[in-house]
Design a protein around this motif. Structure first.
Motif, mmCIF file in Angstrom:
data_model
loop_
_atom_site.group_PDB
_atom_site.id
_atom_site.type_symbol
_atom_site.label_atom_id
_atom_site.label_comp_id
_atom_site.label_asym_id
_atom_site.label_seq_id
_atom_site.Cartn_x
_atom_site.Cartn_y
_atom_site.Cartn_z
ATOM 1 N N LYS A 264 1.202 4.473 -4.882
ATOM 2 C CA LYS A 264 0.702 4.291 -3.510
ATOM 3 C C LYS A 264 -0.085 2.993 -3.401
ATOM 4 O O LYS A 264 -0.870 2.655 -4.295
ATOM 5 C CB LYS A 264 -0.194 5.472 -3.121
ATOM 6 N N VAL A 265 0.146 2.282 -2.309
ATOM 7 C CA VAL A 265 -0.599 1.053 -2.021
ATOM 8 C C VAL A 265 -0.882 1.010 -0.524
ATOM 9 O O VAL A 265 0.056 1.060 0.276
ATOM 10 C CB VAL A 265 0.198 -0.208 -2.443
ATOM 11 N N ALA A 266 -2.147 0.934 -0.169
ATOM 12 C CA ALA A 266 -2.567 0.862 1.247
ATOM 13 C C ALA A 266 -1.863 1.916 2.095
ATOM 14 O O ALA A 266 -1.406 1.627 3.201
ATOM 15 C CB ALA A 266 -2.303 -0.551 1.792
ATOM 16 N N GLY A 267 -1.726 3.110 1.550
ATOM 17 C CA GLY A 267 -1.140 4.202 2.323
ATOM 18 C C GLY A 267 0.378 4.284 2.255
ATOM 19 O O GLY A 267 0.959 5.274 2.673
ATOM 20 N N ASP A 268 1.036 3.255 1.724
ATOM 21 C CA ASP A 268 2.498 3.262 1.566
ATOM 22 C C ASP A 268 2.873 3.794 0.190
ATOM 23 O O ASP A 268 2.093 3.663 -0.756
ATOM 24 C CB ASP A 268 3.044 1.833 1.678
ATOM 25 N N THR A 269 4.081 4.350 0.076
ATOM 26 C CA THR A 269 4.572 4.789 -1.237
ATOM 27 C C THR A 269 5.683 3.845 -1.690
ATOM 28 O O THR A 269 6.604 3.553 -0.924
ATOM 29 C CB THR A 269 5.110 6.231 -1.150
ATOM 30 N N ILE A 270 5.541 3.361 -2.921
ATOM 31 C CA ILE A 270 6.531 2.445 -3.488
ATOM 32 C C ILE A 270 7.235 3.167 -4.639
ATOM 33 O O ILE A 270 6.570 3.708 -5.525
ATOM 34 C CB ILE A 270 5.858 1.167 -4.056
ATOM 35 N N ASP A 271 8.578 3.174 -4.631
ATOM 36 C CA ASP A 271 9.361 3.806 -5.703
ATOM 37 C C ASP A 271 9.753 2.785 -6.751
ATOM 38 O O ASP A 271 10.201 1.688 -6.402
ATOM 39 C CB ASP A 271 10.653 4.401 -5.123
ATOM 40 N N PHE A 272 9.593 3.155 -8.013
ATOM 41 C CA PHE A 272 10.048 2.312 -9.124
ATOM 42 C C PHE A 272 11.102 3.052 -9.933
ATOM 43 O O PHE A 272 10.915 4.223 -10.264
ATOM 44 C CB PHE A 272 8.873 1.965 -10.052
ATOM 45 N N ARG A 273 12.197 2.361 -10.270
ATOM 46 C CA ARG A 273 13.152 2.875 -11.254
ATOM 47 C C ARG A 273 12.586 2.572 -12.631
ATOM 48 O O ARG A 273 11.765 1.653 -12.769
ATOM 49 C CB ARG A 273 14.506 2.172 -11.115
ATOM 50 N N ALA A 274 13.014 3.300 -13.654
ATOM 51 C CA ALA A 274 12.606 2.978 -15.023
ATOM 52 C C ALA A 274 13.121 1.586 -15.350
ATOM 53 O O ALA A 274 14.297 1.292 -15.124
ATOM 54 C CB ALA A 274 13.164 4.005 -15.997
ATOM 55 N N GLY A 275 12.233 0.704 -15.793
ATOM 56 C CA GLY A 275 12.635 -0.653 -16.159
ATOM 57 C C GLY A 275 12.606 -1.647 -15.002
ATOM 58 O O GLY A 275 12.764 -2.851 -15.214
ATOM 59 N N GLU A 276 12.429 -1.158 -13.785
ATOM 60 C CA GLU A 276 12.374 -2.072 -12.638
ATOM 61 C C GLU A 276 11.150 -2.980 -12.741
ATOM 62 O O GLU A 276 10.084 -2.552 -13.176
ATOM 63 C CB GLU A 276 12.312 -1.270 -11.328
ATOM 64 N N THR A 277 11.298 -4.244 -12.317
ATOM 65 C CA THR A 277 10.174 -5.180 -12.461
ATOM 66 C C THR A 277 9.666 -5.689 -11.113
ATOM 67 O O THR A 277 10.380 -5.690 -10.114
ATOM 68 C CB THR A 277 10.543 -6.408 -13.335
ATOM 69 N N ILE A 278 8.409 -6.124 -11.136
ATOM 70 C CA ILE A 278 7.828 -6.914 -10.049
ATOM 71 C C ILE A 278 7.784 -8.341 -10.584
ATOM 72 O O ILE A 278 7.180 -8.591 -11.639
ATOM 73 C CB ILE A 278 6.389 -6.480 -9.705
ATOM 74 N N HIS A 279 8.411 -9.260 -9.862
ATOM 75 C CA HIS A 279 8.415 -10.674 -10.279
ATOM 76 C C HIS A 279 7.098 -11.295 -9.792
ATOM 77 O O HIS A 279 6.879 -11.398 -8.590
ATOM 78 C CB HIS A 279 9.631 -11.346 -9.643
ATOM 79 N N THR A 280 6.219 -11.658 -10.722
ATOM 80 C CA THR A 280 4.868 -12.078 -10.324
ATOM 81 C C THR A 280 4.642 -13.595 -10.359
ATOM 82 O O THR A 280 3.694 -14.082 -9.748
ATOM 83 C CB THR A 280 3.807 -11.408 -11.219
ATOM 84 N N GLU A 281 5.470 -14.336 -11.115
ATOM 85 C CA GLU A 281 5.246 -15.789 -11.162
ATOM 86 C C GLU A 281 6.483 -16.531 -11.629
ATOM 87 O O GLU A 281 7.209 -16.045 -12.495
ATOM 88 C CB GLU A 281 4.089 -16.132 -12.115
ATOM 89 N N ASN A 282 6.705 -17.713 -11.040
ATOM 90 C CA ASN A 282 7.617 -18.704 -11.600
ATOM 91 C C ASN A 282 6.789 -19.903 -11.983
ATOM 92 O O ASN A 282 5.884 -20.300 -11.247
ATOM 93 C CB ASN A 282 8.653 -19.161 -10.567
ATOM 94 N N SER A 283 7.087 -20.466 -13.138
ATOM 95 C CA SER A 283 6.411 -21.686 -13.564
ATOM 96 C C SER A 283 7.509 -22.697 -13.886
ATOM 97 O O SER A 283 8.030 -22.727 -14.999
ATOM 98 C CB SER A 283 5.543 -21.370 -14.781
#
Ligand code: AVJ
Length: 322
Positions: A264-283
């Motif tokens: 849960k984030v700010a009242g919303d529900t976010i679903d994750f699959r096993a192994g799913e990623t959040i891309h946080t940075e490109n360098s």
């Protein structure tokens, strides 16, 4: 609790952070803007990263600056204003100022974090009593006004060290360079620091340090979301992933969910699959040529630069074409 959620959802003004986080977590693939790494804890973790044995960029750039400070100072016309984009702690500008302060009309550090630059400006005024330090709080990717003293100077020299440009997508980097040209104006020069393309081994080590500080830096984004947006991320169910993507010439950082789960984030529900990623940075990594091509496209003419003996990092200068 129900009332609190209703209040949050319907009557509270959502912050830019909340909007960006929810948009990124609902996107496919999931992503978050790298600029949100730098809360107080994240900024401290980044400082620790810059001191890691594997993380060569900061110390390499500082070495190049120290070695060539006199040459760089010589290239700056007398009476010019030095404008630093995304100045943060001004650690690198200090090296230039040691050599160039006497000939400068002003030093203008520009950063989104007003508190940080005001604090830093106070310290710079003590160390360089003759220098006018005129901080500007602004988003460096958007148009902003320079202080009158900087506008009145015969020329403005931009300084964008740290390979911060590498966090931008190439089209955003071009947009930044165009914005910098508009702000600095006729007769301007620009000094840009970029991390150079190199072996995957060296790059992978720099973003996967043995002590795990980079992993903490990456995971701190989830701690920040938990604290500021009422998130329920469980830190032991996400893992730091960083690797060099050779085709795209960038190091990618991700946070991978170790299992299928709901957060849960700010009242919303976010679903994750096993192994799913959040891309946080490109360098993004550049060559002198690829940076020059990008800059030329928006009117900056390459005017030479400096690198280290291993060719790990490069400081390149540009002047504004007619
Ligand atoms: C601040 C953008 C130069 O991309 O190397 C360090 C940030 N991320 N370790 C970089 C960072 C992971 C850094 N820059």
């Amino acid at each position: 609790m129900v009332a609190a959620v209703a209040h949050r959802r319907f009557s509270r003004q959502a912050s830019e952070f909340e909007i960006d986080v929810l948009e990124g977590l609902h996107a496919i693939p999931k992503q978050l803007p790298a600029k949100y790494f730098y809360d107080a804890a994240g900024s401290r973790l980044f400082e620790r990263i810059t001191e890691l044995p594997e993380y060569y960029p900061t110390r390499t750039e500082m070495r190049i600056l120290r070695r060539h400070a006199a040459d760089i100072a010589n290239m700056i016309p007398s009476g010019a204003a030095l404008v630093e984009f995304g100045s943060g702690s001004s650690k690198k500008a200090r090296i230039l100022l040691k050599a160039a302060a006497p000939k400068l009309a002003a030093y203008v550090p520009v950063d989104i974090c007003g508190e940080m630059i005001e604090q830093e400006a106070a310290e710079l005024r003590i160390d360089f009593p003759q220098l006018k330090v005129l901080p500007v709080t602004a988003d460096i990717c958007k148009p902003f006004e320079l202080p009158p003293e900087a506008k009145a100077a015969p020329a403005r020299i931009g300084f964008f060290p740290g390979s911060t440009i590498g966090n931008f997508e190439p089209h955003e980097a071009a947009g930044f360079l165009r914005n910098a040209a508009n702000i600095l104006g006729r007769g301007a020069a620009l000094i840009v620091g970029v991390d150079l393309i190199k072996s995957a081994e060296v790059l992978n080590a720099a973003y996967n340090d043995a002590e795990g500080v980079t992993a903490q830096f990456n995971l701190n984004l989830l701690i920040r979301i938990n604290r500021e947006l009422g998130g329920t991320f469980r830190l032991d169910t996400f893992e730091h992933h960083a690797f060099y993507n050779r085709e795209r010439r960038r190091v990618e950082m991700h946070l991978a969910s170790l299992k299928r789960q709901k957060v849960k984030v700010a009242g919303d529900t976010i679903d994750f699959r096993a192994g799913e990623t959040i891309h946080t940075e490109n360098s993004y990594k550049y060559s002198d040529e690829s940076l020059a091509a990008l800059a030329r496209g928006v009117g900056w003419l390459p005017a030479g630069g400096w690198t280290d003996s291993r060719k790990y990092f490069s400081l390149q200068t540009f002047i504004l074409g007619a």
